[in-house]
Design a protein around this motif. Structure first.
Motif, PDB file in Angstrom:
ATOM      1  N   GLY A  21     -24.268  20.454  13.142  1.00 59.43           N
ATOM      2  CA  GLY A  21     -24.661  21.003  14.595  1.00 59.43           C
ATOM      3  C   GLY A  21     -24.770  20.157  16.150  1.00 59.43           C
ATOM      4  O   GLY A  21     -23.865  19.379  16.485  1.00 59.43           O
ATOM      5  N   TRP A  27     -30.682  21.171  21.632  1.00 57.56           N
ATOM      6  CA  TRP A  27     -30.656  22.027  20.998  1.00 57.56           C
ATOM      7  C   TRP A  27     -32.160  23.395  21.588  1.00 57.56           C
ATOM      8  O   TRP A  27     -32.425  23.342  22.401  1.00 57.56           O
ATOM      9  CB  TRP A  27     -31.235  22.167  19.387  1.00 57.56           C
ATOM     10  N   ILE A  35     -31.884  25.195  10.637  1.00 59.93           N
ATOM     11  CA  ILE A  35     -31.539  24.120  10.532  1.00 59.93           C
ATOM     12  C   ILE A  35     -31.982  23.119   9.450  1.00 59.93           C
ATOM     13  O   ILE A  35     -33.973  23.261   9.435  1.00 59.93           O
ATOM     14  CB  ILE A  35     -32.232  22.746  12.450  1.00 59.93           C
ATOM     15  N   THR A  45     -27.215  22.000   9.947  1.00 55.99           N
ATOM     16  CA  THR A  45     -27.462  23.903  10.059  1.00 55.99           C
ATOM     17  C   THR A  45     -28.074  23.640   7.918  1.00 55.99           C
ATOM     18  O   THR A  45     -27.330  23.401   7.897  1.00 55.99           O
ATOM     19  CB  THR A  45     -26.399  24.645  10.303  1.00 55.99           C
ATOM     20  N   THR A 193     -26.417  25.108  17.243  1.00 57.56           N
ATOM     21  CA  THR A 193     -27.552  24.524  16.922  1.00 57.56           C
ATOM     22  C   THR A 193     -28.988  24.944  18.426  1.00 57.56           C
ATOM     23  O   THR A 193     -29.589  24.764  18.677  1.00 57.56           O
ATOM     24  CB  THR A 193     -28.189  23.569  16.401  1.00 57.56           C
TER      25      THR A 193
END
Length: 445
Positions: A21, A27, A35, A45, A193
Motif C-alpha cells: 500500500g 492513508w 489493511i 493490504t 490504502t
C-alpha cells in the motif's frame, strides 16, 4: 448472482506486489478493515479480502458480459495506460487511457457529437479526401484527427453510455468516478490504502501503482468478461439449435400423425427423403446399413435445416435483449461436436462389428503406433467441421450485408444460391460420415 471459481492465487498476488500500500502517513482511515499490517512505514493490504472482492467483481462482469452488456475501462496514468489498452482490446471493451475529459459521460450528447466528427474524419482520411484538400485545411483537420484519436480513440465505437465502468486508480480518475455515481453506472474500482472504499460499487483493495499488480487484476477481470461473452454466443446458438430441432420434430409429427397407404403431399416428401438417406447409407456403408439410417438421417437433416436457416434468415439482424441470434452451424463448437459425434460412431461401428479385435489394425507395423493411429482416425472427421463452418458463415454474412444495404428483393437470387450450396454441404457431410462408418466396418485404415 452465481459464484464461480476464478483461480485467484494469493501467492501470485504477492509476487505481483498487490499487497503493497501507500506510506502510513498517506492513508484513508476508512481503509482500516482492508489493511492487515504495517511494514517499514508502508501499509500492507489484506490479500484475503482482495481475493474475495476480486472474485465478486469477476462474477459481476461474467454475468454482465453473458447478457451482452458494455464495459468501459478507465486508467489514464502512465503506468496503467498500456495495460488498460491491452486489456480492453482483448476483452472487446471501450477504454480511456490518456485523459478523462470532464463531462465525457454526464454530457454524453457533446461526446457523441465529437465521436461522429472523429468517425467522419477517419473515413475521409481512409478514402484519401484529406489529401485532396488545400495543405492548410488538410493540416488543420489532421491535427484535429490526431487530437481526437488521442482522447477518444478508445471509445470510437461506443454508441451509448457503458453498463459497467472499471476504474484503475480512484484518486487519479476521481472525476470519472463521480460522473458514474451521478448517472448511476455501476463501478468496479482498484483502491489503494489512500482511497475511499465506499464510493465504488465493488472496491478491490490492491496496489494501484505497480504495473504487475494492475496487469494481474485487469487480466482476471478480462478473463471473466471473455468467458461471459463466450457463454453468451453459445447460449444464442443453443436457442437456434432448439428452433431447428423443433422444426424437424414438428414437421415429422404433422406428416406422420395420419399416415396413408398411398402417400400424399408431405408424407410423400418425407418418404422420398427417407429413401434418399437410405440410398446414401447403403452406397457408403454396404448391406449392413439399416441400423445407421437414423444416425445419417439425423446428421443430414439437422445440418440441412440449420444451413437453410442461415441462408434464408439474417439471424444476426434479429436482436435479443441479451445478444443476437446465429445459425447453429455458424458456431464452430456445433460443427466440431457433429464431427466428434461422427468419430465416436466410427469407432462404435468397428467395435460392434469385430469386438476388441478391431484394434488389431492399429498396432501394425508396431504397437508403439497404437495411440497415434487411433488419434489419426479420431480426428479425421474434424476437417468436415471446419469446411461446414466456413461455408455457412460466408453464406450468412452475405445475406446479412445484402439485407442491410439493399432492398429485400435484390438478395433473393443470392439466397437461392446459398440454399443450393447449403444443401450440398449437408449432403457432403452426411455422405462422408457414412463413408467413415463403412470404412470402419470393413476394417480399412
Amino acid at each position: 448472482m452465481t459464484r464461480r471459481y476464478w483461480n485467484i492465487n494469493l501467492e501470485e498476488m504477492m509476487q505481483a506486489g498487490v499487497h503493497f500500500g501507500h506510506g502510513t502517513r498517506k492513508w484513508n482511515p476508512r481503509m482500516a478493515p482492508y489493511i492487515s499490517a504495517k511494514r517499514k512505514g508502508i501499509h500492507i493490504t489484506n490479500l484475503t479480502r482482495t481475493a474475495r472482492f476480486l472474485s465478486e467483481a469477476c462474477d459481476l462482469v461474467f454475468d454482465a458480459a453473458s447478457r451482452g452488456k458494455q464495459f468501459l475501462i478507465v486508467g489514464t496514468k502512465n503506468k496503467a495506460a498500456d495495460s488498460v489498452a491491452r486489456a480492453a482490446i482483448k476483452a472487446r471493451c471501450h477504454y480511456v487511457n490518456k485523459k478523462w475529459l470532464g463531462g465525457m459521460s454526464t454530457n454524453w450528447s457533446t461526446t457523441e457529437t465529437r465521436l461522429h466528427k472523429f468517425r467522419d474524419l477517419r473515413t475521409e482520411q481512409k478514402t484519401g479526401r484529406l489529401n485532396r484538400l488545400p495543405k492548410r485545411d488538410a493540416a488543420m483537420l489532421k491535427r484535429q484527427l490526431s487530437h481526437l484519436q488521442t482522447y477518444l480513440g478508445g471509445i470510437k465505437y461506443m454508441t451509448g453510455l457503458p453498463d459497467i465502468v472499471i476504474i484503475v486508480d480512484q484518486q487519479e480518475e476521481y472525476t470519472a468516478l463521480r460522473e458514474c455515481i451521478t448517472l448511476g453506472i455501476p463501478t468496479i474500482c482498484l483502491i489503494d490504502t489512500n482511497c475511499d472504499p465506499d464510493l465504488a460499487d465493488i472496491s478491490i483493495p490492491a496496489n494501484d501503482d505497480a504495473i504487475a499488480s494492475i496487469r494481474l487484476i485487469l487480466n482476471k477481470l478480462v478473463f471473466a468478461i471473455c468467458e461471459g461473452r463466450g457463454f453468451q454466443v453459445h447460449a444464442q446458438v443453443l436457442i437456434t439449435s432448439w428452433v431447428v430441432i423443433a422444426i424437424l420434430l414438428g414437421s415429422a409429427t404433422l406428416v406422420v400423425r395420419n399416415p396413408q397407404t398411398i402417400p400424399t403431399d408431405g408424407q410423400n416428401f418425407f418418404e422420398y427423403v427417407l429413401e434418399f438417406i437410405r440410398d446414401v447409407s447403403k452406397t457408403q456403408i454396404g448391406e449392413e446399413y439399416g441400423s445407421w439410417v437414423p444416425f445419417i438421417g439425423t446428421m443430414f437433416l439437422f445440418i440441412f435445416v440449420s444451413n437453410w436457416s442461415g441462408a434464408l434468415l439474417p439471424w444476426k439482424i434479429i436482436q435479443l435483449p441479451h445478444g443476437e441470434l446465429a445459425a447453429p452451424t455458424n458456431d464452430i463448437n456445433t460443427t466440431v461436436a457433429l464431427a466428434l459425434l461422427t468419430s465416436v460412431a466410427y469407432f462404435y461401428a468397428g467395435l460392434t462389428k469385430k469386438g476388441l479385435g478391431y484394434f488389431g489394425k492399429y498396432i501394425q507395423p508396431t504397437p508403439i503406433l497404437l495411440p497415434i493411429n487411433i488419434l489419426e482416425d479420431f480426428t479425421k472427421p474434424l476437417s468436415l467441421s471446419f469446411r461446414l463452418f466456413g461455408n455457412i458463415l460466408a453464406d450468412e454474412l452475405v445475406v446479412v450485408v445484402l439485407v442491410s444495404l439493399v432492398p429485400s428483393i435484390v438478395p433473393i437470387p443470392v439466397m437461392f444460391l446459398g440454399l443450393f450450396t447449403s444443401g450440398i454441404q449437408a449432403l457432403i457431410f452426411a455422405t462422408l460420415a457414412a463413408a467413415y462408418i463403412g470404412e470402419s466396418m470393413e476394417g480399412h485404415h
